[in-house]
Design an enzyme around this catalytic site. Sequence first.
Site, PDB file in Angstrom:
ATOM      1  N   GLU A  82       0.811  -1.220   0.000  1.00 15.35           N
ATOM      2  CA  GLU A  82       0.000   0.000   0.000  1.00 15.35           C
ATOM      3  C   GLU A  82       0.844   1.269   0.000  1.00 15.35           C
ATOM      4  O   GLU A  82       0.345   2.356  -0.301  1.00 15.35           O
ATOM      5  CB  GLU A  82      -0.922   0.010   1.229  1.00 15.35           C
ATOM      6  N   GLU A 113       7.322 -22.030   7.507  1.00 24.01           N
ATOM      7  CA  GLU A 113       7.715 -21.149   8.611  1.00 24.01           C
ATOM      8  C   GLU A 113       8.725 -21.787   9.551  1.00 24.01           C
ATOM      9  O   GLU A 113       9.284 -21.121  10.414  1.00 24.01           O
ATOM     10  CB  GLU A 113       6.484 -20.718   9.411  1.00 24.01           C
TER      11      GLU A 113
END
Length: 274
Positions: A82, A113
């Site tokens: 953004e 992960e």
Amino acid sequence: MINATNTTEKDSYYRDLDKMSIHELLTNINKEDKTVPHVVEKAIPQIEQLVEVAVDRMQKGGRLFYIGAGTSGRLGILDASECPPTYGVPFDWVIGLIAGGDVAIRKAVEFAEDDEEQAWKDLEEYAINADDIVIGIAASGTTPYVIGGLREANRHGVATGCIVCNGGTPVAKEAAYPVEVIVGPEFVTGSTRMKAGTAQKLVLNMISTSVMIQLGRVKGNKMVDMQLSNHKLVGRGVRMVMAETGVDEDTATALIEEFGNVRKAIDNFHQNAH
């Protein structure tokens, strides 16, 4: 075995969710969500320190990296993605990395992960250096991908921070500037995309917005460097130029069309006015 401080995995305060009405479910979820901003408020001193370091590094030419897995990784990518359209910054100023790579944005990648070495490999692809800052995002505070990334960043003189939702975690211990937002048990036990995710999103909003304002990417309260990538944003840009200069809509539109940027349109108008 759950660590005594690992509240994100503790049982929900609510029982028999499957027997609740829709209204009860929505009301109780909302009740829990209301607690999150108060927890974030308590962490403002920690967030402030992290923002100060990020601003310092970026003023010197550094970049801001987010690393995370699952929901945490996706939130980092969302925040990073953004920044260019909102503030007109280069796409490599704020970079979000997720365990498992871009495919993990949409689909969980099993055990991605759990690799302590992968985050630093991912960061090295961007030629990370001591001018940069890395913020690890991990609700549990125990994600190996994040722990390993922060540890290596520290070894290479890169500034490190984190956003976690448990106290005294391995991730926070690796971060030079930890942010702990301890939201407590989730409405659905262990579902950290809920309160923990909301807390992380709020903190990320605070970090990136404060950093961009400090770096001069906002004028007054306006996004004068935003990318004018659709009709709505062009219209917003025209209104901003009108408000700042006092010109009519046609003139403001012409300025926007000529310069393609609100800040440049306003600056050029003022220069010519003098």
